[in-house]
Design a protein around this motif. Sequence first.
Motif, short mmCIF file in Angstrom:
data_model
loop_
_atom_site.label_atom_id
_atom_site.label_comp_id
_atom_site.label_asym_id
_atom_site.label_seq_id
_atom_site.Cartn_x
_atom_site.Cartn_y
_atom_site.Cartn_z
N ALA A 71 0.81 -1.22 0.00
CA ALA A 71 0.00 0.00 0.00
C ALA A 71 0.84 1.27 0.00
N PRO A 72 1.82 1.44 0.92
CA PRO A 72 2.61 2.68 0.87
C PRO A 72 3.42 2.82 -0.40
N VAL A 73 3.90 1.71 -0.95
CA VAL A 73 4.67 1.79 -2.19
C VAL A 73 3.78 2.29 -3.32
N LEU A 74 2.57 1.77 -3.40
CA LEU A 74 1.66 2.18 -4.48
C LEU A 74 1.20 3.63 -4.28
N ARG A 75 0.99 4.04 -3.02
CA ARG A 75 0.62 5.44 -2.76
C ARG A 75 1.76 6.37 -3.16
N ALA A 76 3.00 5.99 -2.83
CA ALA A 76 4.15 6.80 -3.21
C ALA A 76 4.30 6.85 -4.72
N ALA A 77 4.03 5.72 -5.38
CA ALA A 77 4.13 5.70 -6.85
C ALA A 77 3.08 6.61 -7.47
N HIS A 78 1.87 6.56 -6.93
CA HIS A 78 0.80 7.41 -7.45
C HIS A 78 1.16 8.88 -7.27
N ALA A 79 1.71 9.24 -6.11
CA ALA A 79 2.10 10.63 -5.86
C ALA A 79 3.20 11.08 -6.80
N ALA A 80 4.04 10.15 -7.24
CA ALA A 80 5.14 10.48 -8.15
C ALA A 80 4.71 10.41 -9.61
N GLY A 81 3.42 10.13 -9.87
CA GLY A 81 2.93 10.05 -11.23
C GLY A 81 3.27 8.75 -11.94
N LEU A 82 3.57 7.71 -11.18
CA LEU A 82 3.90 6.43 -11.78
C LEU A 82 2.66 5.56 -11.86
N ASP A 83 2.48 4.89 -12.98
CA ASP A 83 1.35 3.99 -13.16
C ASP A 83 1.62 2.70 -12.40
N PRO A 84 0.73 2.28 -11.49
CA PRO A 84 0.96 1.02 -10.78
C PRO A 84 1.10 -0.18 -11.70
N ASP A 85 0.52 -0.08 -12.91
CA ASP A 85 0.65 -1.20 -13.86
C ASP A 85 2.09 -1.36 -14.35
N ALA A 86 2.94 -0.38 -14.00
CA ALA A 86 4.35 -0.52 -14.38
C ALA A 86 4.98 -1.76 -13.77
N LEU A 87 4.37 -2.27 -12.69
CA LEU A 87 4.90 -3.49 -12.07
C LEU A 87 4.71 -4.70 -12.96
N ASP A 88 3.75 -4.65 -13.90
CA ASP A 88 3.50 -5.81 -14.77
C ASP A 88 4.74 -6.17 -15.57
N ALA A 89 5.45 -5.16 -16.06
CA ALA A 89 6.66 -5.45 -16.84
C ALA A 89 7.71 -6.14 -15.99
N ALA A 90 7.81 -5.74 -14.72
CA ALA A 90 8.78 -6.39 -13.82
C ALA A 90 8.38 -7.84 -13.56
#
Length: 947
Positions: free
Chosen positions: A312-331
């Motif tokens: 949860a905190p990682v995804l909230r931080a990613a959202h605040a930084a403008g990162l798409d959570p779906d970026a994890l799919d590539a990883a």
Amino acid sequence: MIGVTTKTTAGTSLRLHGRDAELDAVAALSERLSAGLSGVLLVAGEPGRGRTALLDRAVRDFTAGTVLHTRAAPAERHLPHSGLHALLSSAPALAARVLRPAVGTDTGTGTYTGTAPGGLLGTGLPPTGLLDLLRHTGRTGDSGHTGHHRPLLVCVDDAHLWDPRSRAALGFAARRVDSVPAVGLLLSVAAHTAGAPDFAGLPVLHLAPLTGQAAGALLDDLTLGAVDPLVRGELLREAEGNPALLTALAGRLSTAQLSGHAPLPRPLADGPALARVVGGRLAELPSTTCELLLLMAAAHEYHPDGCGAEAAPVLRAAHAAGLDPDALDAAERAGVARAAGDRVRFDDPLVRRAVRRGAPPARLRAAHARLAAALDGERDRLAHLTHRALAADGTDAGLADGLAAAASDPGVRAEPLQRSLALARAADLTAEPRSRAARLTAAAEYARLGGRPRRAGQLLAAAREAAAGHDAVRGRAELVRGALALRDGPVGDAHEALLLAAALLDPYDPEGARGARFGAMEAAWAAGDIASCLAALDRKPAGPAPDDDDFRAGMLAALRGRFGQARGPLRRVLDRAGGDDDPVRLLRAGAAALVVGDIAAACRVNARALAAARARDIATLVPQALEHLAYAELRTGRHPRARAHAEEGLRTAHRSGQRNVVAHHHAVLALVASIEGDRAALTAHADEALAIAGPHGLVQAASLAEWARARADLGRGMALDAAARLGPLVRPGHRHGHFAVRMLMAPCFVEAAVLAGEGRDDAGTAVEEFADWASRGADPQAPAQLARCRALLAPPSEAEALYAYALTGHERAGGDFERARTLLLYGKWLRRRRRPREARGRLKDALYAFERSGATVWAEQTRAELRATGGTAARETAAPLAGLTPQQLRIARCVAEGATNREVALRLSISPRTVDHHLRNVFALLGVRSRVELSRLVAREETVTAG
């Protein structure tokens, strides 16, 4: 690579370490091909584990036929059929002969071009095409004539990087390779792709990290053995069993650094070194995915146990930084990281380290700042402050104070390693030397509790460099240092460090001083030094502490032999344990239960201590609680339970770096093996225990290991050997065994000495000393064992009554194993009094009790006694041994174990002349001419019977 020697100082020969099982699997594939059969093997592993080296070795070793060997080129993964083209290009002459009728070749040179219409670079090759080509190749000899099935080995490294069409054709061929004679496919893939559809159903060989021994052998090859022991340990720990990383780390060190004459670079495995090993996994990921991975790596710092970070905190931080959570799919597709429930984690710890150490410091601090902003400052107080501190640049007294207060607050829910991280970071932000040293010392204590002794040692060294001279700070540092040595070092050193800690802490921290003195007593106890135990407990620290005061008073009285005075205070400690959940106090209560002879309470309280240590995530106490619990179960005669606890304790003690606890678990397992009849396990565990006990001064562990060896000798009927082992441990004198174990061993010594026909005076002395011990009530089995010992020494007119009294005592005390030993000795006595009917009854009772206890070796001895009475027992021996008389069979078995005629006579209480007479008859009846032949026959027949 897989333990490949590539450094110039060690030569360039291809050498693999720690891969015997993998090499055997590859050799088995080669043998199948040589026999005209086919097969496939898929090698899967993380980067740097050695897939390429294993395939290279297979190619080098395969001399039975032709090899096609290629490695995938990532840049060509989108070019249709590029993988097949590379494979066939690895043997152009063979490809030209095979493919001339079907695909393009240069008729002038006879080499494959792959440019014909419908060729491999086109779209016309069906999925069955590779299998058809392999079938045609297999029928082609060196001269081009068909009909000869010469073995063919196809090796494809990084097959998961082939283009989809080549990969599909390869998988199809692999699943149907049995239809083609003498063709083998050896493929390597990344670990996360082993279950992909193209490779589904193939046999998989997973490459694990190298063991410590194998990694050490590789390092010796890389450095020609010229590496300082401390540097060696650093390299092996940093490489985490990855041979490629170990090779890279050794390669970046100078000769002076390897020899310990120059400081090592920090960090040892930096970003570039890690990138060379695992960077390929990250190179093609989108930039947004890399940013998200950096957030994950930063979040992992607060979760050093490796179980993953909160999502949860990682995804909230990613959202605040403008990162798409779906970026994890590539990883996830790349096998780098994934989400699992409410956690996010990296598939390979080395990749996580590469992401974190490869990032510029400013970017890493920014990631921590985003995580701090994403956390609730009240609900996630410690995590929020820790990430704020990790984002800070320079000192910050206010932040350091707040972080240290949160880390020390028992109301804040956190694991010891999280508190250690917070306090260490607080120390980094602290400029004042004394506060900095105090925080580093507290961080070291939590690292110790979290099962990270090496990290604790590093923090203590940093605290020393802070140059704080206050006695309270020095005392806490000595307390941590002594506690570390108590679990992993010479216990004499631990004793002195803990006494020094107690003296320094007395005016400032009475509770810490009490803990230091109890630790010093524990160190002296492990060393078998009663005087030092008394010295550690002699001074009463200031401040009220009823539980500690009762434990101290009770142990002082017990160590002075005043068990009447000890029982009251120790009982109070035990009574208060019922409502306690502190694992340290519970472990003391478990020790108190053993001293007062309440074995059932010892099992119960130590089980509670284990649960409490696990609930609080105190990793350093878990193996200790398992040790105490295993020993208590051993005292009850529940050997399978003791073994289960000791085996788990051994694993956890290894993980937390507690070699002294490892030694004690090995000693318990040796004692279990001594009654189960597993000679190999007995030898291994006893040797391991003694290897640590000797240099670390662990007299108790050494005594237990030697007792295990002697008890195994006694179970096999080797009374003389058992008496020789136990004599020095039981007799008074400077070589005697541990004071708390001597009397537990005494019944074994008396039995061995009497059955061996030697040392009856020594046995009599031991019995009298044991009688004093039994009268103290510290061991519920002691009265029955005392009666048994006296029966062994008594004249026939008194012995029977003593055996009967012993059996009555066993009924009161419980415990199948000790009762069975008395029944066995009673049955032997009855048989020698020519009362076979009565003997059979006692011996059958003994047999069933031994079987319930898992005492295999003792059960076999009892069966032999039963046969000697003319009775029958389960699992009778098959012919031809069944043709022997019971006495002849017993002699044959003894001789098969390597016993001399004199030793056989001692075991069976007969004369050497009688043994010689029976042995000649045995040779004649069985048709053997030597002891070697007899041993082989007995082993063969008993194997058949066991089956």
